[in-house]
Design a protein around this motif. Sequence first.
Motif, PDB file in Angstrom:
ATOM      1  N   GLU A  97       0.860  -1.254   0.112  1.00 10.01           N
ATOM      2  CA  GLU A  97      -0.136  -0.219  -0.075  1.00 10.01           C
ATOM      3  C   GLU A  97       0.863   1.236   0.009  1.00 10.01           C
ATOM      4  O   GLU A  97       0.571   2.292  -0.717  1.00 10.01           O
ATOM      5  N   PHE A  98       2.010   1.362   0.754  1.00  9.50           N
ATOM      6  CA  PHE A  98       2.884   2.467   0.760  1.00  9.50           C
ATOM      7  C   PHE A  98       3.547   2.564  -0.535  1.00  9.50           C
ATOM      8  O   PHE A  98       3.699   3.915  -1.073  1.00  9.50           O
ATOM      9  N   GLU A  99       3.886   1.563  -1.131  1.00  3.10           N
ATOM     10  CA  GLU A  99       4.606   1.842  -2.593  1.00  3.10           C
ATOM     11  C   GLU A  99       3.592   2.088  -3.565  1.00  3.10           C
ATOM     12  O   GLU A  99       3.942   2.862  -4.323  1.00  3.10           O
ATOM     13  N   ALA A 100       2.413   1.560  -3.620  1.00  2.86           N
ATOM     14  CA  ALA A 100       1.408   2.297  -4.584  1.00  2.86           C
ATOM     15  C   ALA A 100       0.953   3.586  -4.268  1.00  2.86           C
ATOM     16  O   ALA A 100       0.991   4.559  -5.343  1.00  2.86           O
ATOM     17  N   ALA A 154      13.809   5.994  -2.779  1.00  5.93           N
ATOM     18  CA  ALA A 154      14.534   4.792  -3.231  1.00  5.93           C
ATOM     19  C   ALA A 154      15.047   4.027  -2.352  1.00  5.93           C
ATOM     20  O   ALA A 154      15.050   2.806  -2.039  1.00  5.93           O
ATOM     21  N   ALA A 155      16.062   4.650  -1.370  1.00  8.15           N
ATOM     22  CA  ALA A 155      16.731   3.953  -0.255  1.00  8.15           C
ATOM     23  C   ALA A 155      15.765   3.361   0.530  1.00  8.15           C
ATOM     24  O   ALA A 155      15.436   2.309   1.177  1.00  8.15           O
ATOM     25  N   ALA A 156      14.502   4.080   0.905  1.00  6.63           N
ATOM     26  CA  ALA A 156      13.451   3.676   1.989  1.00  6.63           C
ATOM     27  C   ALA A 156      12.820   2.271   1.194  1.00  6.63           C
ATOM     28  O   ALA A 156      12.649   1.577   1.951  1.00  6.63           O
ATOM     29  N   THR A 157      12.456   2.469   0.083  1.00  8.04           N
ATOM     30  CA  THR A 157      11.925   1.312  -0.696  1.00  8.04           C
ATOM     31  C   THR A 157      12.814   0.231  -0.842  1.00  8.04           C
ATOM     32  O   THR A 157      12.395  -0.870  -0.266  1.00  8.04           O
ATOM     33  N   LYS A 158      14.044   0.279  -0.851  1.00  4.44           N
ATOM     34  CA  LYS A 158      15.085  -0.700  -1.007  1.00  4.44           C
ATOM     35  C   LYS A 158      15.100  -1.463   0.556  1.00  4.44           C
ATOM     36  O   LYS A 158      15.193  -2.651   0.692  1.00  4.44           O
ATOM     37  N   ALA A 163      13.740  -5.845   4.569  1.00  3.06           N
ATOM     38  CA  ALA A 163      13.140  -6.134   5.773  1.00  3.06           C
ATOM     39  C   ALA A 163      11.929  -7.303   5.803  1.00  3.06           C
ATOM     40  O   ALA A 163      11.959  -7.890   6.438  1.00  3.06           O
ATOM     41  N   VAL A 164      11.272  -6.766   4.660  1.00  7.54           N
ATOM     42  CA  VAL A 164      10.126  -7.823   4.298  1.00  7.54           C
ATOM     43  C   VAL A 164      10.889  -9.077   3.756  1.00  7.54           C
ATOM     44  O   VAL A 164      10.151 -10.226   4.438  1.00  7.54           O
ATOM     45  N   GLU A 165      11.765  -9.333   2.952  1.00  7.27           N
ATOM     46  CA  GLU A 165      12.571 -10.295   2.668  1.00  7.27           C
ATOM     47  C   GLU A 165      12.924 -11.169   3.840  1.00  7.27           C
ATOM     48  O   GLU A 165      12.990 -12.175   4.025  1.00  7.27           O
ATOM     49  N   THR A 166      13.807 -10.314   4.840  1.00  7.10           N
ATOM     50  CA  THR A 166      14.251 -11.030   5.812  1.00  7.10           C
ATOM     51  C   THR A 166      13.190 -11.596   6.931  1.00  7.10           C
ATOM     52  O   THR A 166      13.448 -12.672   7.353  1.00  7.10           O
ATOM     53  N   ALA A 167      12.084 -10.946   6.954  1.00  4.24           N
ATOM     54  CA  ALA A 167      11.131 -11.420   7.835  1.00  4.24           C
ATOM     55  C   ALA A 167      10.405 -12.587   7.462  1.00  4.24           C
ATOM     56  O   ALA A 167      10.277 -13.531   7.826  1.00  4.24           O
ATOM     57  N   ALA A 168      10.333 -12.490   5.998  1.00  4.43           N
ATOM     58  CA  ALA A 168       9.895 -13.773   5.284  1.00  4.43           C
ATOM     59  C   ALA A 168      10.788 -15.078   5.231  1.00  4.43           C
ATOM     60  O   ALA A 168      10.438 -16.325   5.595  1.00  4.43           O
ATOM     61  N   SER A 169      12.193 -14.810   5.197  1.00  2.00           N
ATOM     62  CA  SER A 169      13.067 -15.953   5.364  1.00  2.00           C
ATOM     63  C   SER A 169      13.176 -16.453   6.645  1.00  2.00           C
ATOM     64  O   SER A 169      13.486 -17.493   6.940  1.00  2.00           O
ATOM     65  N   GLU A 170      12.763 -15.750   7.851  1.00  2.00           N
ATOM     66  CA  GLU A 170      12.886 -15.998   9.195  1.00  2.00           C
ATOM     67  C   GLU A 170      11.428 -16.900   9.524  1.00  2.00           C
ATOM     68  O   GLU A 170      11.549 -17.397  10.669  1.00  2.00           O
TER      69      GLU A 170
END
Length: 171
Positions: A97-100, A154-158, A163-170
């Motif tokens: 939602e933030f990205e959109a 751009a830095a915040a999006t990255k 963070a989402v990828e890290t949460a998903a992998s954990e």
Amino acid sequence: MTSLVPEQTIGATKAGFDTAFGVASKALLGFEKLIELNAQTVKATLAEAQELAAKSLSRKEPQAVFAVQTSQLQTAVQKAQAYWTHVNEIVSSTQAEFEATAKTVFKQPAFDTKAWFDNLSKNALPGVPGGDAIAAMWKASFGAAGQTASAAYAAATKATKKAVETAASEA
């Protein structure tokens, strides 16, 4: 007397405030979902701990107590995985939602700082003594600020994606 602030500027400012409050509402909604999930998890954990204690105390033999606790451990691992999956879903949907919203804002013509200052200098500063110098200073200052804001976005999006990828992998 005409206004020194063009209608386009007023509209862009109002749209900026609407967007900011919309983003804040979305962040609060995501936070509320996490609080609700955590409250449900704590309630369920307390109820299960009470049930486990009752089952363990009702067993006479140590092996039976151990068997009850072992089965509960396996269930707890599955529930922890489900919990983190749910957390990941909440964070991912909030991020989406933030990205959109950010993409919509950055695509709006009102977000183009150069065009905004060009419009301001054409409409508000021609009759003002030193207006050309003021407009040039604004363009230079706020043009750099616009580039900095784009880089920060751009830095915040990255960072959010990481963070989402890290949460998903954990999970």
